[in-house]
Scaffold this motif. Structure first.
Motif, short mmCIF file in Angstrom:
data_model
loop_
_atom_site.label_atom_id
_atom_site.label_comp_id
_atom_site.label_asym_id
_atom_site.label_seq_id
_atom_site.Cartn_x
_atom_site.Cartn_y
_atom_site.Cartn_z
N LEU A 93 16.88 0.19 57.75
CA LEU A 93 16.30 0.45 59.06
C LEU A 93 16.22 1.96 59.30
N PRO A 94 15.08 2.45 59.82
CA PRO A 94 14.96 3.89 60.08
C PRO A 94 16.04 4.40 61.04
N LYS A 95 16.36 3.57 62.03
CA LYS A 95 17.41 3.93 62.98
C LYS A 95 18.05 2.66 63.50
N ARG A 96 19.35 2.59 63.41
CA ARG A 96 20.06 1.40 63.87
C ARG A 96 20.55 1.61 65.30
N GLY A 97 20.47 0.55 66.10
CA GLY A 97 21.04 0.60 67.44
C GLY A 97 22.55 0.68 67.38
N ILE A 98 23.16 1.00 68.50
CA ILE A 98 24.61 1.22 68.53
C ILE A 98 25.40 -0.02 68.12
N PRO A 99 25.12 -1.22 68.64
CA PRO A 99 25.92 -2.39 68.22
C PRO A 99 25.87 -2.64 66.72
N LEU A 100 24.68 -2.58 66.14
CA LEU A 100 24.56 -2.84 64.71
C LEU A 100 25.19 -1.73 63.90
N HIS A 101 24.97 -0.49 64.31
CA HIS A 101 25.53 0.62 63.54
C HIS A 101 27.05 0.60 63.55
N LEU A 102 27.65 0.36 64.71
CA LEU A 102 29.11 0.32 64.79
C LEU A 102 29.68 -0.86 64.00
N SER A 103 28.99 -2.00 64.05
CA SER A 103 29.46 -3.18 63.31
C SER A 103 29.45 -2.90 61.81
N LEU A 104 28.34 -2.34 61.32
CA LEU A 104 28.24 -2.05 59.90
C LEU A 104 29.24 -0.98 59.48
N LYS A 105 29.41 0.04 60.32
CA LYS A 105 30.35 1.12 60.01
C LYS A 105 31.79 0.60 59.98
N ALA A 106 32.14 -0.28 60.92
CA ALA A 106 33.49 -0.85 60.94
C ALA A 106 33.76 -1.63 59.67
N PHE A 107 32.79 -2.46 59.27
CA PHE A 107 32.95 -3.24 58.04
C PHE A 107 33.07 -2.33 56.83
N ALA A 108 32.25 -1.29 56.79
CA ALA A 108 32.27 -0.37 55.65
C ALA A 108 33.61 0.36 55.56
N MET A 109 34.10 0.88 56.67
CA MET A 109 35.34 1.66 56.64
C MET A 109 36.54 0.80 56.26
N THR A 110 36.62 -0.40 56.81
CA THR A 110 37.79 -1.24 56.49
C THR A 110 37.75 -1.70 55.03
N ARG A 111 36.56 -2.04 54.53
CA ARG A 111 36.48 -2.51 53.14
C ARG A 111 36.72 -1.36 52.15
N ILE A 112 36.10 -0.23 52.38
CA ILE A 112 36.32 0.90 51.47
C ILE A 112 37.76 1.40 51.60
N GLY A 113 38.27 1.39 52.82
CA GLY A 113 39.67 1.78 53.01
C GLY A 113 40.61 0.85 52.28
N TRP A 114 40.31 -0.46 52.31
CA TRP A 114 41.17 -1.42 51.61
C TRP A 114 41.09 -1.20 50.11
N ILE A 115 39.91 -0.97 49.60
CA ILE A 115 39.74 -0.76 48.16
C ILE A 115 40.47 0.50 47.70
N LEU A 116 40.38 1.56 48.50
CA LEU A 116 41.02 2.83 48.14
C LEU A 116 42.48 2.89 48.57
N LYS A 117 42.97 1.86 49.25
CA LYS A 117 44.34 1.84 49.78
C LYS A 117 44.55 3.01 50.73
N ASP A 118 43.53 3.30 51.53
CA ASP A 118 43.55 4.40 52.48
C ASP A 118 43.80 3.81 53.88
N GLU A 119 45.05 3.85 54.33
CA GLU A 119 45.40 3.21 55.60
C GLU A 119 44.74 3.91 56.78
N SER A 120 44.56 5.22 56.70
CA SER A 120 43.91 5.95 57.79
C SER A 120 42.46 5.50 57.95
N LEU A 121 41.76 5.32 56.83
CA LEU A 121 40.37 4.88 56.90
C LEU A 121 40.29 3.44 57.42
#
Length: 457
Positions: A66-94
């Motif tokens: 999407l050229p530009k994501r609205g706030i609900p979709l962007h925050l949802s995708l970002k939350a999923f990305a940070m928790t999954r990448i954080g889990w993979i990297l064992k980065d508790e802060s992320l």
């Protein structure tokens, strides 16, 4: 989606205190967002192009492009990305930042739902689905209630939007992905869904046609509806008319034949063979758990998409086969209890035909057959859960693996150990919190876990 907002807010507040050594702030820079979402794509989808089978994840690709994501979709995708990448990297802060972002996403979705115009936006539907996937992995409640709440909320949103609003490529891609989650929930609780109604089975694909993979989910919705009607009919009641039993047995048999026809179409459209034993697939859990001489080499498939749909087919067959066997046993028991002298001359041939049909179905739907289906699912897991298949491979395996766990608990053996090892891997190596909660219930499917024709609880 909004029914659990209060709990989620409390969750966010509690996790703010998780690490009081630092004041955690979410990185909101555009460069960070792009980097973390790109990392999610790499870890979520298969890393080997030869097993992707075209676009590996259409719904997620639509969102990212999407050229530009609205706030609900962007925050949802970002939350999923940070928790999954954080889990993979064992980065508790992320991971903590992702949890906080999830709370913000929930608030944003709640606000959007309060605006009637927003309910028609495809982005809000997509945001709700991303949050459901987040809950599938994170399992923020000590049960599967969080995931169920998201899926139930999404069903209401989809129903309000109507089938005609899901015909665009973006909305249809998200709907097709959501149908998987909804089908699983419907079978889990033995409830029908509007998604199994004629208009919902046709209108979103009126211009493109429905591929054979989506046609399998149609069978899943039909199975869920049939399970509900069986429960409501209370077929184990001793006063149940034999003609009613005959009708339900015929409907079960017809669905079984439809699944046979579907499988035949898959054979025509797919490379041959669909799957094969492969000595080249090595998997640590498999090598550790397998015990000779019963151990067989795991299965390999042409693509992950084909593997996902075949194991889902086996899962549906397992549930249907178990239901048919229980129904046949009950029918034969009732026929045997009817004194021959009390039967009218016209009912005797009908009862004999029903007995013949029941015996024929029982000869096909044996414990051996169900054990074979469950074993096939487990033998597919080294392929589906390998690191090359990304997180998507694990997510798509949950339904089939759960049906195998349900079946194998009735026939404990090495296959059950393999299946239990898979669940441990889904939690410990793939981070699927949903698998942990399902394992606590020994894989039972609500009323379907009983050793009799199930009734409504």
């Amino acid at each position: 989606m909004s029914s659990n907002i209060s709990f989620q807010r409390g969750l966010v507040e509690s996790r703010r205190a998780y690490d009081n050594r630092v004041l955690v702030q979410i990185n909101d820079s555009a460069a960070f967002d792009q980097q973390i979402i790109s990392a999610l794509w790499e870890k979520y989808t298969p890393s080997v192009s030869s097993v992707q089978g075209g676009t590996p994840c259409v719904w997620l690709q639509h969102i990212i492009n999407l050229p530009k994501r609205g706030i609900p979709l962007h925050l949802s995708l970002k939350a999923f990305a940070m928790t999954r990448i954080g889990w993979i990297l064992k980065d508790e802060s992320l991971m903590l930042q992702g949890n906080l972002c999830y709370g913000r996403a929930l608030n944003a979705v709640q606000q959007a739902l309060s605006l009637e115009a927003s309910m028609w936006q495809d982005e809000l539907f997509a945001a709700g689905y991303v949050l459901s996937v987040y809950e599938l992995f994170e399992s923020t409640t000590p049960s599967i209630a969080g995931w169920n709440n998201h899926v139930s909320g999404l069903k209401h949103l989809v129903l309000v939007r109507g089938p005609q609003r899901h015909a665009t490529p973006f909305a249809r891609a998200v709907l097709e992905e959501f149908r998987t989650s909804s089908m699983i929930q419907c079978i889990q609780y033995r409830k029908s869904s509007f998604l199994g109604n004629a208009d919902w089975l046709t209108q979103p694909w009126s211009e493109t046609g429905k591929d054979i993979y989506q046609q399998l989910y149609d069978k899943g919705f039909a199975l869920a509806a049939l399970l509900e009607t069986i429960d409501n009919a209370r077929l184990t009641n001793e006063n149940t008319d034999i003609s009613i039993l005959s009708d339900y047995l015929g409907r079960l048999s017809s669905l079984d034949q439809e699944l046979n026809l579907w499988y035949g179409e898959v054979l025509k459209e797919s490379p041959s063979p669909l799957y094969w034993h492969s000595q080249s697939i090595s998997h640590q859990w498999y090598l550790k758990q397998a015990v000779e001489p019963r151990a067989l080499p795991p299965f390999a498939f042409h693509t992950l998409r084909l593997a996902n749909i075949i194991v889902t087919h086996w899962g549906l067959r397992l549930i249907l086969s178990n239901t048919i066997a229980l129904a046949c046993q009950h029918v034969l028991s009732m026929i045997n209890q009817i004194p021959s002298q009390s039967s009218s001359p016209t009912s005797l041939p009908a009862n004999q035909d029903l007995r013949t049909l029941s015996l024929h179905l029982l000869a096909t739907h044996t414990n051996t057959r169900r054990l074979e289906l469950a074993t096939n699912i487990v033998l597919s897991m080294p392929y589906c859960l390998s690191d090359n298949m990304g997180l998507m491979g694990a997510q798509k395996s949950l339904f089939a693996l759960r049906t195998a766990l349900f079946a194998l608990h009735r026939h404990p053996g090495e296959e059950l150990k393999w299946c239990q090892a898979m669940y441990q891997e889904l939690e410990t190596k793939k981070g699927l919190g949903y698998a942990r909660e399902i394992a606590k219930s020994n894989g039972r499917y609500s009323a379907a876990g009983r050793n009799k024709l199930p009734l409504r609880p």
